[in-house]
Design a protein around this motif. Structure first.
Motif, PDB file in Angstrom:
ATOM      1  N   LEU A  12      -3.333   5.050  -3.293  1.00 52.37           N
ATOM      2  CA  LEU A  12      -2.648   5.978  -4.191  1.00 52.37           C
ATOM      3  C   LEU A  12      -2.482   7.346  -3.535  1.00 52.37           C
ATOM      4  CD1 LEU A  12      -4.704   5.133  -7.392  1.00 52.37           C
ATOM      5  CD2 LEU A  12      -2.390   4.349  -6.877  1.00 52.37           C
ATOM      6  N   ASP A  13      -1.252   7.813  -3.455  1.00 49.64           N
ATOM      7  CA  ASP A  13      -1.025   9.157  -2.924  1.00 49.64           C
ATOM      8  C   ASP A  13      -0.212  10.020  -3.888  1.00 49.64           C
ATOM      9  OD1 ASP A  13       1.575   8.248  -2.706  1.00 49.64           O
ATOM     10  OD2 ASP A  13       1.653   8.336  -0.512  1.00 49.64           O
ATOM     11  N   GLY A  14       0.103   9.487  -5.060  1.00 45.11           N
ATOM     12  CA  GLY A  14       0.851  10.245  -6.051  1.00 45.11           C
ATOM     13  C   GLY A  14       2.349  10.073  -5.956  1.00 45.11           C
ATOM     14  N   HIS A  40      -7.762   6.937  -3.002  1.00 51.38           N
ATOM     15  CA  HIS A  40      -7.002   8.061  -2.442  1.00 51.38           C
ATOM     16  C   HIS A  40      -7.806   8.653  -1.284  1.00 51.38           C
ATOM     17  CE1 HIS A  40      -4.346  11.586  -2.403  1.00 51.38           C
ATOM     18  NE2 HIS A  40      -5.449  12.278  -2.172  1.00 51.38           N
ATOM     19  N   SER A  41      -7.105   9.006  -0.227  1.00 49.97           N
ATOM     20  CA  SER A  41      -7.760   9.621   0.923  1.00 49.97           C
ATOM     21  C   SER A  41      -7.448  11.116   0.928  1.00 49.97           C
ATOM     22  CB  SER A  41      -7.245   8.965   2.208  1.00 49.97           C
ATOM     23  OG  SER A  41      -7.707   9.682   3.326  1.00 49.97           O
ATOM     24  N   ILE A  55     -17.400   8.735   0.213  1.00 46.25           N
ATOM     25  CA  ILE A  55     -16.800   8.676  -1.119  1.00 46.25           C
ATOM     26  C   ILE A  55     -17.173   9.968  -1.825  1.00 46.25           C
ATOM     27  CG2 ILE A  55     -16.857   7.506  -3.348  1.00 46.25           C
ATOM     28  CD1 ILE A  55     -17.235   4.874  -1.807  1.00 46.25           C
ATOM     29  N   LEU A  56     -16.160  10.665  -2.323  1.00 43.06           N
ATOM     30  CA  LEU A  56     -16.402  11.958  -2.963  1.00 43.06           C
ATOM     31  C   LEU A  56     -16.744  11.779  -4.436  1.00 43.06           C
ATOM     32  CD1 LEU A  56     -13.364  13.958  -1.505  1.00 43.06           C
ATOM     33  CD2 LEU A  56     -15.727  13.972  -0.696  1.00 43.06           C
ATOM     34  N   GLY A  85     -11.615   4.083  -9.815  1.00 46.62           N
ATOM     35  CA  GLY A  85     -10.952   5.076  -8.975  1.00 46.62           C
ATOM     36  C   GLY A  85     -11.916   5.642  -7.942  1.00 46.62           C
ATOM     37  N   ILE A  86     -11.461   5.701  -6.692  1.00 42.81           N
ATOM     38  CA  ILE A  86     -12.304   6.193  -5.598  1.00 42.81           C
ATOM     39  C   ILE A  86     -11.504   7.183  -4.762  1.00 42.81           C
ATOM     40  CG2 ILE A  86     -13.440   5.533  -3.427  1.00 42.81           C
ATOM     41  CD1 ILE A  86     -14.150   2.862  -4.778  1.00 42.81           C
ATOM     42  N   VAL A  87     -12.149   8.298  -4.409  1.00 40.70           N
ATOM     43  CA  VAL A  87     -11.537   9.249  -3.486  1.00 40.70           C
ATOM     44  C   VAL A  87     -12.446   9.367  -2.269  1.00 40.70           C
ATOM     45  CG1 VAL A  87     -10.780  11.635  -3.135  1.00 40.70           C
ATOM     46  CG2 VAL A  87     -10.388  10.524  -5.342  1.00 40.70           C
TER      47      VAL A  87
END
Length: 145
Positions: A12-14, A40-41, A55-56, A85-87
């Motif tokens: 996912l990048d928006g 998302h990275s 992972i934030l 959801g993971i960032v």
């Protein structure tokens, strides 16, 4: 698509392209009763992450990233599909996402990525991130144009 999918990773990048990828992942998940892992990275941390892409925690997500992840979560949950959801804070999207997907502990069965096609002319068919993931990931990859 195999009906034994359990965990589908969606990048996912928006962009509208990543949301098209998410739609395809939702379709796969409904057929196989799988969980969608929306990832998302956040590459703004690259100077601090020497080796691993951490992972934030949610509290460290930037406002625009929270928005992307919220849109994805609502879309998936509206379709009665389980979502996580993971960032990741890391280097470059392709490396971060592939490292996460290739880690056996994350048990990723399928990767879905929307292609933005924003790379150099040599990458006419896929963007550089989707091209990288397509070639480096161990799990099957679906690129959505």
């Amino acid at each position: 698509i195999c009906m034994s999918l359990k965990r589908i990773l969606v990048c996912l990048d928006g962009s509208k392209h990543s949301l098209r990828g998410l739609d395809k992942a939702i379709s796969f998940a409904k057929q196989s009763d799988a969980t969608i892992i929306g990832i998302h990275s956040d590459t703004s941390f690259s100077a601090f992450s020497a080796v691993r892409a951490p992972i934030l925690p949610t509290k460290k997500w930037k406002k625009e990233i929270k928005k992307i992840m919220d849109i994805a979560m609502k879309k998936v949950e509206k379709n009665n599909v389980e979502y996580q959801g993971i960032v990741i804070g890391g280097h470059t999207s392709g490396i971060d996402l592939t490292t996460f997907a290739n880690n056996p502990a994350n048990k990723i069965d399928q990767i879905v990525i929307g292609s933005r096609g924003m790379g150099f002319p040599k990458e006419l068919f896929f963007g550089s991130t989707s091209n990288f993931i397509l070639h480096k990931a161990k799990a099957p990859v679906t690129v959505v144009k």
